[in-house]
Scaffold this motif. Structure first.
Motif, PDB file in Angstrom:
ATOM      1  N   MET A  88       0.975  -1.031   0.065  1.00  0.00           N
ATOM      2  CA  MET A  88       0.109   0.223   0.400  1.00  0.00           C
ATOM      3  C   MET A  88       1.229   1.109   0.327  1.00  0.00           C
ATOM      4  SD  MET A  88      -3.327  -0.536  -0.325  1.00  0.00           S
ATOM      5  CE  MET A  88      -3.745  -2.061  -0.445  1.00  0.00           C
ATOM      6  N   PRO A  89       0.744   2.457  -0.853  1.00  0.00           N
ATOM      7  CA  PRO A  89       1.596   3.171  -0.633  1.00  0.00           C
ATOM      8  C   PRO A  89       0.856   4.175   0.114  1.00  0.00           C
ATOM      9  CG  PRO A  89      -0.960   3.831  -1.964  1.00  0.00           C
ATOM     10  CD  PRO A  89      -0.729   2.726  -1.648  1.00  0.00           C
ATOM     11  N   GLN A  90       2.414   5.170   0.865  1.00  0.00           N
ATOM     12  CA  GLN A  90       2.394   5.927   2.348  1.00  0.00           C
ATOM     13  C   GLN A  90       2.842   7.080   2.005  1.00  0.00           C
ATOM     14  OE1 GLN A  90       5.003   3.348   4.945  1.00  0.00           O
ATOM     15  NE2 GLN A  90       3.360   2.329   6.261  1.00  0.00           N
ATOM     16  N   LEU A  91       2.204   8.154   2.580  1.00  0.00           N
ATOM     17  CA  LEU A  91       3.029   9.377   2.825  1.00  0.00           C
ATOM     18  C   LEU A  91       3.938  10.142   4.115  1.00  0.00           C
ATOM     19  CD1 LEU A  91       3.545  12.290   1.417  1.00  0.00           C
ATOM     20  CD2 LEU A  91       1.038  12.811   2.518  1.00  0.00           C
ATOM     21  N   GLU A  92       4.812  10.414   3.833  1.00  0.00           N
ATOM     22  CA  GLU A  92       5.417  10.720   5.283  1.00  0.00           C
ATOM     23  C   GLU A  92       5.180  12.282   5.431  1.00  0.00           C
ATOM     24  OE1 GLU A  92       7.691   8.849   7.071  1.00  0.00           O
ATOM     25  OE2 GLU A  92       7.845   7.275   6.112  1.00  0.00           O
ATOM     26  N   VAL A  93       4.515  12.017   6.739  1.00  0.00           N
ATOM     27  CA  VAL A  93       3.809  13.861   7.332  1.00  0.00           C
ATOM     28  C   VAL A  93       4.038  13.858   8.548  1.00  0.00           C
ATOM     29  CG1 VAL A  93       1.429  15.189   7.670  1.00  0.00           C
ATOM     30  CG2 VAL A  93       2.312  13.210   5.270  1.00  0.00           C
ATOM     31  N   ASP A  94       4.974  14.995   9.091  1.00  0.00           N
ATOM     32  CA  ASP A  94       5.652  14.723  10.303  1.00  0.00           C
ATOM     33  C   ASP A  94       5.554  13.913  11.088  1.00  0.00           C
ATOM     34  OD1 ASP A  94       5.402  17.867   9.632  1.00  0.00           O
ATOM     35  OD2 ASP A  94       3.490  18.068  10.315  1.00  0.00           O
ATOM     36  N   GLY A  95       6.861  13.499  10.614  1.00  0.00           N
ATOM     37  CA  GLY A  95       7.223  11.755  11.850  1.00  0.00           C
ATOM     38  C   GLY A  95       6.192  10.608  11.138  1.00  0.00           C
ATOM     39  N   ALA A  96       5.139  10.848  10.678  1.00  0.00           N
ATOM     40  CA  ALA A  96       4.258   9.742  10.530  1.00  0.00           C
ATOM     41  C   ALA A  96       4.622  10.009   8.860  1.00  0.00           C
ATOM     42  CB  ALA A  96       3.193  10.025  11.062  1.00  0.00           C
ATOM     43  N   ALA A  97       4.084   8.078   9.126  1.00  0.00           N
ATOM     44  CA  ALA A  97       3.810   7.600   7.599  1.00  0.00           C
ATOM     45  C   ALA A  97       2.119   7.091   7.250  1.00  0.00           C
ATOM     46  CB  ALA A  97       4.488   6.109   7.486  1.00  0.00           C
ATOM     47  N   LEU A  98       1.387   7.716   6.647  1.00  0.00           N
ATOM     48  CA  LEU A  98       0.286   7.300   6.638  1.00  0.00           C
ATOM     49  C   LEU A  98      -0.417   7.018   5.251  1.00  0.00           C
ATOM     50  CD1 LEU A  98      -1.042  10.992   7.038  1.00  0.00           C
ATOM     51  CD2 LEU A  98      -0.587   9.282   8.427  1.00  0.00           C
ATOM     52  N   THR A  99      -0.491   5.077   5.660  1.00  0.00           N
ATOM     53  CA  THR A  99      -0.904   4.872   4.677  1.00  0.00           C
ATOM     54  C   THR A  99      -2.310   5.290   3.935  1.00  0.00           C
ATOM     55  OG1 THR A  99       0.187   2.735   6.081  1.00  0.00           O
ATOM     56  CG2 THR A  99      -1.479   2.060   4.225  1.00  0.00           C
TER      57      THR A  99
END
Length: 259
Positions: A1-12
């Motif tokens: 699944m794709p993820q996005l790095e945002v402020d210390g989190a990897a959002l799936t």
């Protein structure tokens, strides 16, 4: 699944359906201790004809990240994902805490929201002094007991116990720090005096048996909305999994109404 790095989190997240499909994208935001799979029925239905986006909020499901202390910080995560995906305008659908996030985004960036759907959500958690004391005390019990007590009461009477146990187990898998900080964030959330500013067409779908966020609190909020439609369904607080077909029908009708 794709993820996005945002402020210390990897959002799936999931981004499915035709980019040139019917209407603007649908964006689904889950609630406290849940994950993006709350929306499985809606994804399967809508992704056949339009773009559908859903995510695991930070610290939930397959997303990493520590808890945050305000709903606004979660709203910033959702906006970061929409920016990353090039979504300038959408239909925003939020369940429970996800509905708090949706209201926060719509108040701050109304130009980005074509319509909004609030599922078992409110603008302010309101309770008696005694209830508030009980909620405070509940945070002192063992973590698994705290989660079990909150999740079990989220379902309407008669919902299968084995399924409830599965949801309790999944919720208890959310890191304790994330669960407890967001519990505080929800209790502090309050936009009730501002919801009259929300001008986008809004659908409020609520479970009749919801004792987490009672119907009467939603109705109090609905009166302040300039353009709101209310739908009550025979379910508890976990409407997306208790009555997924009915919720999908309500959403389908609402998002296809003339502008």
């Amino acid at each position: 699944m794709p993820q996005l790095e945002v402020d210390g989190a990897a959002l799936t997240y999931d981004d499915e359906g035709p980019y040139d499909g019917e209407g603007v994208p649908l964006v689904f935001v889950h609630g406290w201790t849940a994950d993006r799979h709350r929306w499985d029925h809606q994804l399967a239905h809508f992704a056949e004809k339009r773009r559908v986006i859903r995510l695991d909020l930070r610290g939930h499901g397959e997303s990493s990240g520590a808890g945050v202390r305000t709903i606004a910080e979660l709203a910033d995560d959702v906006l970061a994902l929409l920016d990353h995906l090039g979504v300038e305008r959408c239909v925003l659908v939020g369940h429970s805490m996800g509905g708090m996030i949706a209201q926060t985004i719509t108040l701050a960036h109304p130009e980005r929201v074509e319509r909004m759907v609030l599922v078992n959500s409110i603008g302010r958690m309101t309770y008696s002094r005694g209830r508030g004391l009980l909620m405070g005390i509940s945070t002192l019990v063992p973590f698994k007991l705290f989660v079990a007590a909150n999740i079990q009461r989220a379902f309407a009477p008669g919902y299968p116990r084995d399924e409830i146990r599965a949801y309790v187990k999944a919720s208890a898998g959310t890191p304790r720090e994330v669960v407890m900080t967001l519990y505080g964030a929800m209790r502090a959330f309050d936009v009730l005096d501002r919801v009259g500013e929300i001008r986008v067409p809004t659908l409020m779908v609520h479970g009749y048996h919801d004792i987490q966020l009672p119907v009467r609190q939603m109705l109090r909020m609905a009166k302040a909305y300039p353009d709101a439609e209310v739908r009550i369904i025979d379910a508890g607080h976990e409407l997306p999994v208790e009555k997924p077909e009915e919720l999908t029908r309500a959403l389908d009708r609402f998002v296809t109404l003339p502008a």
